[in-house]
Design a protein around this motif. Structure first.
Motif, PDB file in Angstrom:
ATOM      1  N   GLY B   1       0.809  -1.199   0.000  1.00 47.75           N
ATOM      2  CA  GLY B   1       0.000   0.000   0.000  1.00 47.75           C
ATOM      3  C   GLY B   1       0.846   1.255   0.000  1.00 47.75           C
ATOM      4  O   GLY B   1       2.046   1.200   0.157  1.00 47.75           O
ATOM      5  N   ALA B   2       0.238   2.423  -0.199  1.00 46.73           N
ATOM      6  CA  ALA B   2       0.889   3.729  -0.191  1.00 46.73           C
ATOM      7  C   ALA B   2       1.919   3.850  -1.307  1.00 46.73           C
ATOM      8  O   ALA B   2       3.093   4.089  -1.053  1.00 46.73           O
ATOM      9  CB  ALA B   2       1.520   4.025   1.165  1.00 46.73           C
ATOM     10  N   VAL B   3       1.451   3.656  -2.541  1.00 51.94           N
ATOM     11  CA  VAL B   3       2.334   3.741  -3.708  1.00 51.94           C
ATOM     12  C   VAL B   3       2.096   5.060  -4.413  1.00 51.94           C
ATOM     13  O   VAL B   3       0.960   5.457  -4.667  1.00 51.94           O
ATOM     14  CB  VAL B   3       2.081   2.566  -4.679  1.00 51.94           C
ATOM     15  N   VAL B   4       3.185   5.720  -4.744  1.00 53.32           N
ATOM     16  CA  VAL B   4       3.137   6.991  -5.459  1.00 53.32           C
ATOM     17  C   VAL B   4       3.899   6.834  -6.772  1.00 53.32           C
ATOM     18  O   VAL B   4       5.027   6.327  -6.775  1.00 53.32           O
ATOM     19  CB  VAL B   4       3.751   8.120  -4.620  1.00 53.32           C
ATOM     20  N   ARG B  24       1.024  10.818  -8.943  1.00 53.02           N
ATOM     21  CA  ARG B  24      -0.234  10.149  -8.616  1.00 53.02           C
ATOM     22  C   ARG B  24      -0.081   9.256  -7.393  1.00 53.02           C
ATOM     23  O   ARG B  24       0.912   8.528  -7.263  1.00 53.02           O
ATOM     24  CB  ARG B  24      -0.704   9.278  -9.780  1.00 53.02           C
ATOM     25  N   SER B  25      -1.049   9.327  -6.507  1.00 53.31           N
ATOM     26  CA  SER B  25      -1.140   8.346  -5.428  1.00 53.31           C
ATOM     27  C   SER B  25      -2.040   7.231  -5.945  1.00 53.31           C
ATOM     28  O   SER B  25      -3.178   7.474  -6.312  1.00 53.31           O
ATOM     29  CB  SER B  25      -1.710   8.976  -4.153  1.00 53.31           C
ATOM     30  N   LEU B  26      -1.506   6.017  -6.007  1.00 49.00           N
ATOM     31  CA  LEU B  26      -2.197   4.936  -6.716  1.00 49.00           C
ATOM     32  C   LEU B  26      -3.227   4.203  -5.861  1.00 49.00           C
ATOM     33  O   LEU B  26      -4.212   3.703  -6.382  1.00 49.00           O
ATOM     34  CB  LEU B  26      -1.165   3.937  -7.254  1.00 49.00           C
ATOM     35  N   ASP B  27      -2.990   4.092  -4.576  1.00 51.74           N
ATOM     36  CA  ASP B  27      -3.885   3.272  -3.763  1.00 51.74           C
ATOM     37  C   ASP B  27      -4.369   3.985  -2.513  1.00 51.74           C
ATOM     38  O   ASP B  27      -4.848   3.345  -1.566  1.00 51.74           O
ATOM     39  CB  ASP B  27      -3.200   1.950  -3.387  1.00 51.74           C
ATOM     40  N   THR B  75      -5.876  12.370  -6.052  1.00 54.50           N
ATOM     41  CA  THR B  75      -4.849  11.405  -6.433  1.00 54.50           C
ATOM     42  C   THR B  75      -3.863  11.947  -7.452  1.00 54.50           C
ATOM     43  O   THR B  75      -2.968  11.232  -7.894  1.00 54.50           O
ATOM     44  CB  THR B  75      -5.485  10.119  -7.014  1.00 54.50           C
ATOM     45  N   LEU B  76      -3.981  13.201  -7.838  1.00 54.54           N
ATOM     46  CA  LEU B  76      -3.118  13.728  -8.889  1.00 54.54           C
ATOM     47  C   LEU B  76      -2.687  15.158  -8.605  1.00 54.54           C
ATOM     48  O   LEU B  76      -3.504  16.029  -8.332  1.00 54.54           O
ATOM     49  CB  LEU B  76      -3.838  13.679 -10.237  1.00 54.54           C
TER      50      LEU B  76
END
Lengths: 111, 120
Positions: B1-4, B24-27, B75-76
């Motif tokens: 989790g917590a992927v950028v 972007r924050s993916l999750d 997220t962006l």
């Protein structure tokens, strides 16, 4: 004087050694302390996150915070060549907010 | 989790052109994102703090008209380097602040992989 001081290294150790990385800071208002690992040409990766004083262990990594001395440490046990990277300490007043970074210590673990 | 994530991972452009970098924050949803610049063998220098739906807050010495930041969604966030010059060549890294507990910690910053900008 910088708010956060960190020896730039490089620190060279043999594989399997215990590594000690340290930062000192001047502002007693810092409450949150982090260690990031950064490989060359990559973004920093969060390794350890500690609130206030005390120890925290995660696998081969142990973080220590001594707020009375304004001193934080990261210990790496059984160091591996893959641990070779720059290690950045960071701290903040409030959770998740503006981070103040140390300059980073370059670590080289030789096989 | 917590992927950028960041895009592009590297870009080469001519002097005078503008370059857009996406973060972007993916999750997870990130109400706050940060933009940093890192020169070789130096630590990260915070450029600006970006909150979703509002204007970015720039650090002292950072030209807001040159480094345009837009945080249009949770997220962006985008950083546009306008009229880039060779001295803008650097490694640009974004981070996103989580708002809840993650595996590593609570309410902390996770970094993207960085974008290397080279201006000829």
């Amino acid at each position: 004087q910088k708010e956060v001081e960190q020896d730039p290294g490089p620190l060279s150790v043999p594989e399997g050694a215990i590594v000690s990385l340290n930062c000192t800071y001047s502002n007693s208002a810092f409450q949150y302390f982090m260690w990031y690992r950064q490989y060359s040409r990559k973004g920093p990766e969060l390794l350890m996150y500690t609130y206030s004083s005390g120890n925290k262990e995660d696998g081969r990594f142990t973080a220590q915070v001594d707020k009375s001395s304004k001193y934080i440490s990261l210990f790496i046990r059984d160091s591996q060549p893959s641990d070779s990277a720059t290690y950045l300490c960071a701290m903040s007043y409030n959770a998740g907010n503006m981070l103040t970074f140390g300059g980073g210590t370059r670590l080289m673990v030789k096989p | 989790g917590a992927v950028v994530s960041q895009h592009p991972s590297w870009v080469i452009c001519k002097s005078g052109t503008s370059v857009k970098i996406e973060c972007r924050s993916l999750d997870f949803q990130a109400t706050t994102m940060f933009w940093y610049r890192q020169f070789p063998k130096q630590s990260l220098m915070l450029m600006a703090t970006s909150n979703e739906g509002s204007k970015a807050t720039y650090e002292q010495g950072v030209e807001k008209d040159k480094f345009l930041i837009n945080h249009a969604s949770l997220t962006l966030s985008t950083l546009t380097v306008t009229s880039a010059h060779p001295e803008d060549s650097s490694f640009y890294i974004c981070s996103a602040r989580t708002s809840g507990s993650t595996q590593r910690g609570t309410d902390t910053q996770y970094f993207g992989p960085g974008t290397r900008l080279t201006v000829l």
